[in-house]
Design an enzyme around this catalytic site. Structure first.
Site, PDB file in Angstrom:
ATOM      1  N   GLY A  53       0.799  -1.212   0.000  1.00 14.84           N
ATOM      2  CA  GLY A  53       0.000   0.000   0.000  1.00 14.84           C
ATOM      3  C   GLY A  53       0.831   1.260   0.000  1.00 14.84           C
ATOM      4  O   GLY A  53       0.421   2.282  -0.577  1.00 14.84           O
ATOM      5  N   VAL A  82       4.151 -12.025   4.233  1.00 18.75           N
ATOM      6  CA  VAL A  82       5.570 -12.093   3.866  1.00 18.75           C
ATOM      7  C   VAL A  82       5.818 -11.142   2.703  1.00 18.75           C
ATOM      8  O   VAL A  82       5.313 -11.340   1.605  1.00 18.75           O
ATOM      9  CB  VAL A  82       5.994 -13.530   3.481  1.00 18.75           C
ATOM     10  CG1 VAL A  82       7.473 -13.550   3.096  1.00 18.75           C
ATOM     11  CG2 VAL A  82       5.722 -14.502   4.614  1.00 18.75           C
ATOM     12  N   LYS A  83       6.596 -10.082   2.977  1.00 21.96           N
ATOM     13  CA  LYS A  83       6.950  -9.112   1.941  1.00 21.96           C
ATOM     14  C   LYS A  83       8.443  -8.798   1.964  1.00 21.96           C
ATOM     15  O   LYS A  83       9.119  -8.872   0.955  1.00 21.96           O
ATOM     16  CB  LYS A  83       6.148  -7.816   2.137  1.00 21.96           C
ATOM     17  CG  LYS A  83       4.685  -7.918   1.816  1.00 21.96           C
ATOM     18  CD  LYS A  83       3.944  -6.603   1.979  1.00 21.96           C
ATOM     19  CE  LYS A  83       3.653  -6.320   3.439  1.00 21.96           C
ATOM     20  NZ  LYS A  83       2.690  -5.215   3.628  1.00 21.96           N
ATOM     21  N   THR A  84       8.935  -8.459   3.146  1.00 25.23           N
ATOM     22  CA  THR A  84      10.320  -7.997   3.255  1.00 25.23           C
ATOM     23  C   THR A  84      11.231  -8.993   3.956  1.00 25.23           C
ATOM     24  O   THR A  84      12.426  -8.718   4.120  1.00 25.23           O
ATOM     25  CB  THR A  84      10.361  -6.665   4.023  1.00 25.23           C
ATOM     26  OG1 THR A  84       9.759  -6.849   5.300  1.00 25.23           O
ATOM     27  CG2 THR A  84       9.620  -5.581   3.259  1.00 25.23           C
ATOM     28  N   CYS A 119       9.642   3.089   8.756  1.00 27.44           N
ATOM     29  CA  CYS A 119       8.677   2.029   9.024  1.00 27.44           C
ATOM     30  C   CYS A 119       7.943   2.297  10.334  1.00 27.44           C
ATOM     31  O   CYS A 119       8.568   2.587  11.352  1.00 27.44           O
ATOM     32  CB  CYS A 119       9.407   0.676   9.104  1.00 27.44           C
ATOM     33  SG  CYS A 119       8.307  -0.732   9.409  1.00 27.44           S
ATOM     34  N   LYS A 290       0.466  22.401  50.059  1.00 27.57           N
ATOM     35  CA  LYS A 290       1.652  22.098  50.853  1.00 27.57           C
ATOM     36  C   LYS A 290       1.662  20.601  51.155  1.00 27.57           C
ATOM     37  O   LYS A 290       0.702  20.064  51.698  1.00 27.57           O
ATOM     38  CB  LYS A 290       1.636  22.872  52.172  1.00 27.57           C
ATOM     39  CG  LYS A 290       2.089  24.315  52.088  1.00 27.57           C
ATOM     40  CD  LYS A 290       3.585  24.483  51.901  1.00 27.57           C
ATOM     41  CE  LYS A 290       4.334  24.116  53.158  1.00 27.57           C
ATOM     42  NZ  LYS A 290       4.137  25.048  54.260  1.00 27.57           N
ATOM     43  N   HIS A 291       2.747  19.944  50.793  1.00 21.77           N
ATOM     44  CA  HIS A 291       2.936  18.525  51.076  1.00 21.77           C
ATOM     45  C   HIS A 291       1.732  17.681  50.632  1.00 21.77           C
ATOM     46  O   HIS A 291       1.183  16.882  51.368  1.00 21.77           O
ATOM     47  CB  HIS A 291       3.268  18.305  52.547  1.00 21.77           C
ATOM     48  CG  HIS A 291       4.648  18.795  52.887  1.00 21.77           C
ATOM     49  ND1 HIS A 291       5.790  18.100  52.551  1.00 21.77           N
ATOM     50  CD2 HIS A 291       5.052  19.934  53.492  1.00 21.77           C
ATOM     51  CE1 HIS A 291       6.854  18.780  52.956  1.00 21.77           C
ATOM     52  NE2 HIS A 291       6.443  19.902  53.517  1.00 21.77           N
ATOM     53  N   ASP A 361       6.936  28.392  46.531  1.00 23.77           N
ATOM     54  CA  ASP A 361       7.936  27.592  45.809  1.00 23.77           C
ATOM     55  C   ASP A 361       7.709  27.543  44.303  1.00 23.77           C
ATOM     56  O   ASP A 361       8.639  27.284  43.540  1.00 23.77           O
ATOM     57  CB  ASP A 361       7.946  26.158  46.343  1.00 23.77           C
ATOM     58  CG  ASP A 361       8.863  25.995  47.541  1.00 23.77           C
ATOM     59  OD1 ASP A 361       9.487  26.994  47.942  1.00 23.77           O
ATOM     60  OD2 ASP A 361       8.950  24.881  48.078  1.00 23.77           O
ATOM     61  N   ASN A 453      -7.280  10.263  56.140  1.00 20.52           N
ATOM     62  CA  ASN A 453      -8.652  10.722  56.205  1.00 20.52           C
ATOM     63  C   ASN A 453      -8.679  12.243  56.127  1.00 20.52           C
ATOM     64  O   ASN A 453      -7.797  12.914  56.621  1.00 20.52           O
ATOM     65  CB  ASN A 453      -9.311  10.291  57.519  1.00 20.52           C
ATOM     66  CG  ASN A 453      -9.598   8.813  57.569  1.00 20.52           C
ATOM     67  OD1 ASN A 453      -9.981   8.196  56.592  1.00 20.52           O
ATOM     68  ND2 ASN A 453      -9.415   8.235  58.751  1.00 20.52           N
ATOM     69  N   PHE A 562     -17.638   8.231  54.910  1.00 19.55           N
ATOM     70  CA  PHE A 562     -18.792   8.419  55.789  1.00 19.55           C
ATOM     71  C   PHE A 562     -18.375   8.773  57.216  1.00 19.55           C
ATOM     72  O   PHE A 562     -17.277   8.469  57.659  1.00 19.55           O
ATOM     73  CB  PHE A 562     -19.697   7.189  55.791  1.00 19.55           C
ATOM     74  CG  PHE A 562     -19.068   5.907  56.279  1.00 19.55           C
ATOM     75  CD1 PHE A 562     -18.653   5.750  57.603  1.00 19.55           C
ATOM     76  CD2 PHE A 562     -18.929   4.816  55.423  1.00 19.55           C
ATOM     77  CE1 PHE A 562     -18.114   4.554  58.066  1.00 19.55           C
ATOM     78  CE2 PHE A 562     -18.375   3.624  55.869  1.00 19.55           C
ATOM     79  CZ  PHE A 562     -17.958   3.501  57.193  1.00 19.55           C
ATOM     80  N   ARG A 609     -17.134   7.710  47.751  1.00 22.50           N
ATOM     81  CA  ARG A 609     -16.003   7.857  48.664  1.00 22.50           C
ATOM     82  C   ARG A 609     -14.816   8.425  47.903  1.00 22.50           C
ATOM     83  O   ARG A 609     -14.595   8.082  46.744  1.00 22.50           O
ATOM     84  CB  ARG A 609     -15.627   6.502  49.278  1.00 22.50           C
ATOM     85  CG  ARG A 609     -14.727   6.642  50.497  1.00 22.50           C
ATOM     86  CD  ARG A 609     -14.414   5.305  51.126  1.00 22.50           C
ATOM     87  NE  ARG A 609     -13.349   4.612  50.410  1.00 22.50           N
ATOM     88  CZ  ARG A 609     -12.805   3.454  50.805  1.00 22.50           C
ATOM     89  NH1 ARG A 609     -13.257   2.857  51.897  1.00 22.50           N
ATOM     90  NH2 ARG A 609     -11.852   2.890  50.104  1.00 22.50           N
ATOM     91  N   HIS A 613      -4.515   8.797  48.499  1.00 25.35           N
ATOM     92  CA  HIS A 613      -3.216   8.443  49.091  1.00 25.35           C
ATOM     93  C   HIS A 613      -2.147   8.468  47.996  1.00 25.35           C
ATOM     94  O   HIS A 613      -2.438   8.259  46.836  1.00 25.35           O
ATOM     95  CB  HIS A 613      -3.258   7.059  49.717  1.00 25.35           C
ATOM     96  CG  HIS A 613      -4.130   6.994  50.945  1.00 25.35           C
ATOM     97  ND1 HIS A 613      -3.793   7.589  52.128  1.00 25.35           N
ATOM     98  CD2 HIS A 613      -5.344   6.414  51.137  1.00 25.35           C
ATOM     99  CE1 HIS A 613      -4.746   7.361  53.024  1.00 25.35           C
ATOM    100  NE2 HIS A 613      -5.693   6.669  52.455  1.00 25.35           N
TER     101      HIS A 613
END
Length: 613
Positions: A53, A82-84, A119, A290-291, A361, A453, A562, A609, A613
């Site tokens: 193609g 199978v071509k190349t 390719c 922060k953090h 920062d 939490n 909750f 919820r 973390h």
């Protein structure tokens, strides 16, 4: 008959690591830009070999190509499988130009070298994603393509390999500038990209076969290192680096400064928060991190003259973006000292001037006005970290984390918080006014990006207290509630009337107000504190505090999980809470609802919820 005899100029190029490109093999699945590339190669005197193609497309564009069958003397077979795969091709790819025996073998067997391979591969992952049946996916496993790519990449000191349309322009530009040659550095860089491509491709195929059989799933993710970080979480954790997932863009661009590990954790979380906040409420949004938790977050709604005085912004130009930032920074200004800032939109000059006076920062934002960028890049002696967020970035669906040699993965939390989460009101009080709904959304989007939490209080369009990272939920409420009372007491007339000496810095004024409100100083600390004032103030009495607390009302509270016991509600009522959003789902939901009814609160269950973390 082919004979190998290098010219003096070619010998010089080889000594310098440059290889002249005379023959190119072009066989691609993604045909983007291929006509332009082939035309440019022809203009440079390169013979173009092609297959199937690709050859038809180039011929249709009026470009002369050499059919691969004319070289292999073998027809394409097995429906194109199978071509190349033939010595006449792979001999020309794998021959080491610096090895005389290799070149003699080519000459004896009449195999001509190939200098460039263009390719790319069948789109196997796309076939799987589209849900094609096993047989359809198998047909999209490329064999000849990866074989040519790997052969050319292995022999990169003799052959160049291009595997992406994004590489074509640079290749042609270098050839034009270097008499049709490509440097060793370029070829080795292209080889690196080629091996990364085939590694990812093979991993995708292997993973698919694991999914189709009883084998344990195989998960492979490649990262491309973008550059080093100063260090990891701590200075002794070196080396550290920033990498992107192969196949994905970066979610930001570094405009100024050098990033640290924690900077980036703050940037990536805060950027998501403000973008979600703006999308949910249609207002400019800002956050102060922060953090890896927000100290504050807000949207750009007006401030009263009284609050402008509290935030030390009387008489300043305040655009909606500047208002969002001013609110976010002043939710908990002591915690925001040395923060990382996120702005959902374009940073204007008014916002930059506010940021200029703070200790911070870095910042991430959609973009920056030129003058605003100049103000920010001058901070910290020119080292202030400025990131430009990418609004078009779409992250991978799955997230991976390594802890102590163990990989953990999950679907990323892509749940979006909307007003629909406020519709299940479970208390007797059903009314949640628009302003309260806004504040509940602010608080809930904030807790989504707060270390669990966590709970968050909001009022007036901004966060006013965050309780992060506590093992007990009621401790989260108490911690955040203490910050709410601090925010509220900063508005007390006696606090606003504190008479500081003229040379007292802004950060020292912030800390002094906090010390005044807490009133828990040691004697040496108090002596230093008193030295900040022209007139040492009388302290707040308990009666004055109690009276002022009584004026705190209409506060919104959101929780990432909750409430297991009513004590959370009993504590929340001390901080002016009138509206609550939480997931629900506790065995004690009815008891918690009853507590809200005792205090006349409106509470909705989101059913979502939001641990983080």
């Amino acid at each position: 008959k082919f004979t190998f005899s290098a010219t003096e100029e070619q010998d010089k190029m080889a000594d310098e690591g440059r290889i002249p490109i005379k023959r190119a093999l072009v066989s691609v699945f993604d045909k983007e830009g291929i006509e332009d590339l082939a035309a440019a190669l022809k203009d440079l005197g390169v013979s173009v070999i092609s297959t199937g193609g690709t050859a038809k497309k180039l011929a249709a564009a009026g470009l002369e190509v050499i059919e691969v069958e004319s070289i292999t003397k073998w027809p394409e077979m097995l429906g194109g499988r199978v071509k190349t795969l033939h010595p006449a091709i792979h001999g020309g790819l794998l021959a080491n130009r610096a090895d005389p025996s290799h070149m003699k073998t080519l000459q004896d067997l009449e195999v001509e070298p190939i200098d460039l391979v263009v390719c790319n591969l069948y789109q196997f992952e796309k076939a799987v994603a589209e849900g094609k049946p096993f047989e359809g996916c198998i047909e999209m496993i490329d064999i000849g393509g990866p074989t040519m790519v790997r052969a050319a990449a292995k022999n990169c000191d003799s052959v160049a390999i291009a595997t992406s349309p994004s590489q074509y322009g640079a290749i042609i530009a270098e050839m034009k500038a270097n008499g049709g040659a490509l440097s060793r550095t370029t070829r080795r860089g292209l080889a690196r990209s080629a091996f990364a491509l085939t590694a990812r491709y093979d991993a995708a195929v292997a993973g698919y076969f694991c999914d189709q059989t009883d084998a344990p799933p195989l998960r492979t993710r490649q990262y491309l290192e973008e550059g080093p970080l100063r260090y990891g979480v701590n200075p002794h954790q070196k080396p550290a680096a920033l990498s992107r997932v192969v196949g994905y863009d970066m979610p930001f661009e570094v405009l100024n400064g050098a990033a640290g590990y924690t900077n980036l954790m703050d940037a990536l979380n805060s950027w998501q928060l403000v973008r979600e906040l703006e999308a949910a409420l249609g207002l400019p949004a800002a956050a102060s991190f922060k953090h890896v938790s927000p100290a504050g977050a807000a949207v750009g709604v007006p401030l009263s003259d009284e609050m402008l005085q509290v935030y030390e912004a009387t008489g300043m130009e305040l655009t909606p973006t500047a208002l969002a930032y001013l609110r976010a920074r002043n939710a908990d200004p002591m915690s925001s000292f040395g923060d990382f800032i996120a702005i959902s939109g374009v940073v204007d000059v008014a916002t930059a001037k506010l940021i200029k006076r703070e200790v911070s920062d870095g910042i991430i934002a959609l973009n920056y006005e030129p003058e605003a960028l100049a103000i920010l890049t001058a901070k910290k002696g020119g080292k202030y970290l400025v990131l430009k967020g990418n609004p078009e970035f779409v992250p991978p669906v799955d997230e991976f984390k390594e802890v102590y040699g163990v990989g953990i993965s999950q679907k990323r939390n892509d749940a979006l918080i909307t007003k629909e989460h406020l519709t299940k009101v479970v208390t007797k009080e059903k009314s949640i006014p628009d302003a309260a709904a806004r504040d509940l959304l602010i608080a809930t989007i904030a807790v989504k990006y707060t270390q669990s939490n966590s709970v968050c209080f909001a009022a007036g369009g901004q966060v006013v207290g965050v309780g992060a990272g506590q093992q007990s939920r009621v401790d989260c409420v108490k911690l955040a509630g203490r910050k709410v009372l601090m925010w509220h007491l900063r508005q007390h007339p006696k606090v606003m009337a504190l008479k500081f000496k003229a040379d007292v810095k802004r950060v020292d004024r912030v800390n002094a107000r906090v010390a005044y409100i807490l009133d828990d100083m040691t004697e040496p600390e108090r002596k230093l504190w008193e030295g900040l004032f022209d007139e040492v103030p009388a302290m707040l009495t308990e009666a004055e505090r109690k009276e002022w607390y009584g004026k705190l009302t209409d506060v919104a509270l959101s929780s990432d999980a909750f409430f297991p016991f009513r004590d959370n509600i009993d504590q929340a009522t001390k901080f002016g809470v009138k509206y609550i959003l939480q997931p629900g789902g506790s065995n004690n939901d009815e008891i918690v609802i009853e507590a809200c009814d005792n205090y006349g609160m409106a509470m909705a269950f989101s059913g979502l919820r939001l641990f983080h973390h």
